[in-house]
Motif scaffolding. Structure first.
Motif, PDB file in Angstrom:
ATOM      1  N   ASN A 195       0.825  -1.280  -0.049  1.00 25.41           N
ATOM      2  CA  ASN A 195      -0.089  -0.074   0.076  1.00 25.41           C
ATOM      3  C   ASN A 195       0.847   1.345   0.087  1.00 25.41           C
ATOM      4  O   ASN A 195       0.284   2.347   0.111  1.00 25.41           O
ATOM      5  CB  ASN A 195      -1.125  -0.092   1.027  1.00 25.41           C
ATOM      6  N   ASN A 196       2.239   1.012  -0.103  1.00 25.93           N
ATOM      7  CA  ASN A 196       3.106   2.171  -0.363  1.00 25.93           C
ATOM      8  C   ASN A 196       3.325   2.451  -2.038  1.00 25.93           C
ATOM      9  O   ASN A 196       4.487   3.151  -2.190  1.00 25.93           O
ATOM     10  CB  ASN A 196       3.987   2.244   0.416  1.00 25.93           C
ATOM     11  N   ASP A 243       5.202   7.197   0.220  1.00 23.62           N
ATOM     12  CA  ASP A 243       5.484   7.131   1.950  1.00 23.62           C
ATOM     13  C   ASP A 243       6.991   7.116   2.146  1.00 23.62           C
ATOM     14  O   ASP A 243       7.422   5.863   2.591  1.00 23.62           O
ATOM     15  CB  ASP A 243       4.739   5.691   2.196  1.00 23.62           C
TER      16      ASP A 243
HETATM   17 MG    MG Z   1       1.736   4.158   4.091  1.00 24.52          MG
END
Ligand code: MG
Ligand code: ADP
Ligand code: MG
Length: 362
Positions: A219-220, A235
């Motif tokens: 999810n980055n 991120d």
């Molecule tokens: Mg993140």
């Protein structure tokens, strides 16, 4: 809207055009907001988590240096620097962050539209893309002057240092837990050799410090909504000097495990060799050429060392009384330590296979 947030929003251009403001995404660390400006477009605003990042200004310096380097590199390579990297949006004063009256640090990024963010690896294709994205990140930053970066979290992947802490926790044994986990402790003590591999290779100049991401979760990465290909690594809070095998290894540790990190049924835990191959292929297709012979030779050891490091942190925290990792049940950290032990054992069994896969994609 809280006055503290209005204070922040006023630091950026076009405050009068702001039509929408909402919390955004599924991040667990920072507070993330989406701002939508009439006729202008969207931006992402984030408040940095002060309890985790003690020196947010140094962290912002790291991000400013790396994102501007990435922007130039992507432009030179004929890519789209507005979509393939985060870009910091400056305040009206020309700063890359704003410190509010409470001492919180805020930053704004270009919003990268038409993307998908996946929470978990569900198939080998996604994991290949993830490997490619983080390999590409390595590759683009291969000639970045890494001595300019601050160590945002000191000794983050200094496994020798983590081992010293682990032994101190065993010696202290505040809750008398050591006697019940002797087997687990011995597993790690018997493999102390792992803690020296990367420090030694660095000290001998066999491998070099690079920019590492250090939070290589799926999810980055933002995926392009249409092509479904990895588009941008996000991120960047934990970018630090490190070795390529750390990003590689940690991704394998949590992404190529057949079971969950805290799975109590160890028969479900083990290295998924198909996922290992998918990530390795993506990673090496993207950055194989920027790694030297030794870095490639010990790449697979990154997976074992990162799992080992995590294992001693979980077990050490269990012994210390669950002070660092949040627990949701009794023996939670012990369960986590045991999954890491199982995973290391499985990797040790498959070590020749892992090496062959790495060789296949260089
Ligand atoms: Mg993140
Ligand atoms: P955290 O450190 O809290 O995980 P992230 O920087 O990963 O914070 O942001 C949280 C989520 O917000 C991401 O997983 C992503 O879905 C979304 N996001 C962050 N930055 C952007 C951006 N520039 N464009 C689009 N979405 C973003
Ligand atoms: Mg983060």
């Amino acid at each position: 809207m809280k006055s503290s947030i209005i204070e922040v929003l006023q630091q950026y251009d076009n405050f009068a055009e702001l039509k929408e403001f909402s919390e955004y995404g599924n991040g667990h660390i920072n507070d993330t907001y989406l701002l939508d400006y009439e006729g202008i477009g969207k931006i992402i605003l984030q408040k940095i988590n002060k309890s985790i990042f003690k020196e947010p200004k140094k962290l912002m310096e790291n991000i400013a240096l790396v994102t501007s380097f990435l922007r130039d590199k992507i432009e030179k390579n004929g890519g789209d620097p507005d979509r393939e990297t985060l870009n910091l949006i400056k305040t009206k004063d020309g700063q890359s962050f704003y410190e509010d009256s409470k001492g919180d640090i805020w930053r704004a990024y270009n919003f990268i539209s038409d993307t998908i963010c996946y929470e978990q690896v569900t198939n080998a294709k996604e994991f290949y893309e993830s490997g490619f994205a983080f390999g590409n990140f390595q590759n683009l930053l291969a000639d970045f002057p890494v001595n300019k970066l601050s160590e945002v979290i000191k000794n983050f992947h200094n496994t020798e240092d983590r081992f010293v802490t682990f032994k101190a926790q065993i010696n202290e044994d505040p809750l008398g837990r050591v006697k019940d986990v002797k087997e687990e402790i011995d597993f790690f003590l018997n493999r102390e050799e792992y803690t020296h591999i990367f420090n030694r290779a660095l000290a001998n100049n066999e491998i070099s410090l690079k920019v590492t991401h250090n939070d290589t979760k799926l999810n980055n990465i933002l995926f392009d909504k249409d092509t479904k290909k990895a588009l941008c690594v996000i991120d960047l809070d934990t970018i630090m000097p490190g070795v390529a095998a750390f990003d590689f290894g940690d991704s394998i540790r949590f992404g190529a495990n057949k079971g969950l990190e805290d799975e109590p049924d160890l028969s479900k835990v083990g290295l998924d060799i198909e996922l290992f191959e998918a990530f390795t292929r993506g990673f090496l297709e993207a950055c194989g050429k920027s790694l030297n012979k030794r870095e490639i030779e010990i790449l697979h050891m990154g997976a074992i060392v990162m799992t080992y490091e995590c294992g001693i942190r979980f077990l050490g925290d269990y012994i210390a009384g669950d002070k660092y990792f949040k627990i949701a049940r009794e023996n939670h950290n012990l369960d986590r330590a045991r999954t890491q032990i199982k995973l290391i054992s499985d990797m040790e069994e498959h070590i020749e296979e892992m090496k062959k896969i790495v060789e296949k994609y260089i």
